[in-house]
Write an enzyme that holds these catalytic residues in place. Structure first.
Site, PDB file in Angstrom:
ATOM      1  N   GLY A 244      32.782  21.095  38.957  1.00  0.00           N
ATOM      2  CA  GLY A 244      32.795  21.992  37.805  1.00  0.00           C
ATOM      3  C   GLY A 244      33.751  21.485  36.750  1.00  0.00           C
TER       4      GLY A 244
ATOM      5  N   GLY B 143      26.838  22.975  36.035  1.00  0.00           N
ATOM      6  CA  GLY B 143      27.594  21.754  35.747  1.00  0.00           C
ATOM      7  C   GLY B 143      28.220  21.115  36.969  1.00  0.00           C
TER       8      GLY B 143
ATOM      9  N   LYS C  61      33.058   9.487  48.186  1.00  0.00           N
ATOM     10  CA  LYS C  61      34.345  10.201  48.290  1.00  0.00           C
ATOM     11  C   LYS C  61      35.003   9.918  49.638  1.00  0.00           C
ATOM     12  CE  LYS C  61      32.929  13.899  45.146  1.00  0.00           C
ATOM     13  NZ  LYS C  61      32.205  15.176  45.076  1.00  0.00           N
TER      14      LYS C  61
ATOM     15  N   THR D 161      30.346  17.045  30.610  1.00  0.00           N
ATOM     16  CA  THR D 161      30.937  18.240  31.231  1.00  0.00           C
ATOM     17  C   THR D 161      32.439  18.053  31.471  1.00  0.00           C
ATOM     18  OG1 THR D 161      28.832  18.602  32.347  1.00  0.00           O
ATOM     19  CG2 THR D 161      30.722  19.808  33.209  1.00  0.00           C
TER      20      THR D 161
ATOM     21  N   GLU E 101      25.744  15.722  39.787  1.00  0.00           N
ATOM     22  CA  GLU E 101      25.918  14.405  39.174  1.00  0.00           C
ATOM     23  C   GLU E 101      24.853  14.208  38.086  1.00  0.00           C
ATOM     24  OE1 GLU E 101      28.468  11.979  40.127  1.00  0.00           O
ATOM     25  OE2 GLU E 101      29.030  13.979  40.701  1.00  0.00           O
TER      26      GLU E 101
HETATM   27  N1  HSE Z   1      28.465  16.335  41.904  1.00  0.00           N
HETATM   28  C1  HSE Z   1      29.771  16.462  42.440  1.00  0.00           C
HETATM   29  C2  HSE Z   1      29.801  17.627  43.409  1.00  0.00           C
HETATM   30  C3  HSE Z   1      30.741  16.654  41.334  1.00  0.00           C
HETATM   31  O1  HSE Z   1      28.879  18.454  43.364  1.00  0.00           O
HETATM   32  O2  HSE Z   1      30.710  17.722  44.209  1.00  0.00           O
HETATM   33  C4  HSE Z   1      32.182  16.627  41.750  1.00  0.00           C
HETATM   34  O3  HSE Z   1      32.528  15.423  42.316  1.00  0.00           O
END
Ligand code: HSE
Length: 440
Positions: free
Chosen positions: A297, A182, A200, A11, A185
């Protein structure tokens, strides 16, 4: 001209290629020279795709090509991604990644490699998707002491909770939609269980403090146990359930948690819905700041990767990516963390049993108001006073000794310090026997 490569055409990787094809003119202008996509590494074939001519399957082609100066890592994981990124940095090639697992786990080691070879390792896309938050923390707020950071850092879970709250969708239906769009993870349990948010948060604290924070040291709860009834009880106190990352940073340590929490009233994070992320920062000179945008995204994340590629192109022979060292930041024991919670209690069926259970809860917790969903005769909820988690644990244990109580259905932290108000009169109904019991 600078040649670049992309490792991983999923993605995000395909979004980065699209960004380079769509915005090549503006990207070249801002980088000060032309940037050309020489290789895309992926084990799969993509017949008919725009990168078909540059697709390769052998990593060594990138590693050994002296013309490739910048490599984008969008493979994910910490196995091959770590080996490849380490090898590239040792060779003096700059690497840009969106891979928060890699940055949270191996950031300090990879920065050291980059420093050693005069390359850069940039990771702006790993936190907040399209929101530029890492670079401002590292460049615009360097004159400040940052004392607090809180936010919604995961688009998938915020999308799910918003759909459950606003459109009465079931958890699984909302998750499937997030996957289709999309946002999720590779393994969406990383989103649901709060692990993605936790990584994060670890990255943000490390950027702020310059010290390594182990994601495994951060108390983390996911949204897997959140039910529609939790959301309904949250509404009775003018709140919404959000997955909140929070860190309070002191001179020598940090309080850090990731957990579902009720965000009430006009709190800025209450306005952050769907795939959007919001990050609040308290800085001692600049004051309160809020960062807001699409947190997941294809294209928003690709935009952040592309900006880092341009930054690398502008600093080809100069290391600007020394973010944190291997020295560990102390993370305080969650038991001493002070918070208020909404407790949902399961009690024996029937009004008399419920009244006795409520009496006990009021005696222990000194709560003036309890809430009962109209169709339930076997559960109620109340808001605790602010107290350390371990004190709360002790009081809950005492409550569970009451014979009319079956157990605790959920304990949801209430975000922020604002006073929790009950919903407007038209939404609540007092029960004659007890002025403190609202049927909602
Ligand atoms: N899976 C993560 C989210 C992707 O939904 O925030 C972006 O870091």
């Amino acid at each position: 001209m600078i040649n670049i490569a992309i490792m991983g055409y999923g993605t995000i990787g395909s979004g980065v290629a699209e960004a380079f094809y769509t915005n090549s003119h503006i990207i070249n202008e801002r980088a000060g020279q032309d940037i050309s996509l020489k290789y895309v590494l992926d084990l799969r074939d993509f017949p008919g795709s725009p990168v078909e001519q540059v697709l390769i399957k052998d990593f060594n082609a990138i590693l050994n090509d002296g013309d490739v100066r910048i490599v984008v890592e969008t493979m994910g994981g910490v196995g091959a991604a770590y080996d490849f990124v380490s090898a590239l940095l040792r060779r003096g090639k700059s690497v840009v990644t969106s891979n928060k697992e890699l940055v949270a786990k191996h950031g300090a080691a990879l920065f050291a490699l980059a420093r050693g070879s005069g390359a850069n390792f940039l990771f702006g896309a790993s936190v907040g998707g399209g929101i530029p938050v890492v670079r401002p923390l590292n460049s615009c707020l360097t004159g400040d002491r940052i004392t607090e950071i809180s936010g919604i850092l995961n688009g998938t879970t915020n999308y799910i909770l918003t759909e459950m709250t606003q459109n009465n969708k079931g958890f699984n239906e909302a998750l499937s939609e997030a996957q289709r769009l999309g946002y999720a993870e590779r393994d969406s349990s990383d989103d649901i269980l709060g692990l993605d948010t936790c990584r994060k948060l670890a990255i943000l604290i490390s950027v702020i403090t310059g010290e390594k924070v182990e994601a495994s040291d951060i108390h983390t709860e996911g949204i897997d146990k959140i039910t529609i009834d939790d959301i309904r009880y949250a509404k009775t106190i003018n709140g919404n359930v959000k997955l909140i990352a929070r860190a309070n940073i002191t001179q020598d340590g940090v309080w850090a948690t990731v957990s579902p929490a009720i965000v009430t009233g006009g709190h800025p994070l209450n306005m952050v819905n769907g795939v959007f992320n919001g990050i609040l920062i308290k800085a001692n000179i600049s004051g309160d700041l809020m960062f807001y945008g699409r947190g997941a995204g294809k294209l928003p994340t690709a935009g952040a990767v592309t900006a880092d590629v341009i930054e690398c192109a502008k600093n080809l022979n100069r290391n600007v990516s020394c973010f944190w060292t291997d020295e560990k930041r102390r993370v305080y024991d969650i038991g001493d963390n002070i918070c208020r919670k909404l407790a949902r209690v399961s009690c024996k069926d029937g009004e008399r049993a419920m009244d006795k259970a409520i009496e006990k809860a009021q005696q222990i917790f000194k709560c003036k108001q309890v809430y009962v969903l109209s169709e339930h005769r076997d559960e109620f909820a109340f808001v605790t006073e602010a107290m350390p988690e371990k004190t709360l644990g002790g009081q809950i244990k005492e409550l569970l000794e009451c014979e009319n109580i079956n157990g605790i259905l959920s304990l949801l932290r209430i975000e922020g310090t604002g006073e929790t108000k009950s919903a407007s009169k038209s939404e609540t109904k007092s029960v004659s026997k007890s002025k403190t019991k609202s049927v909602v």
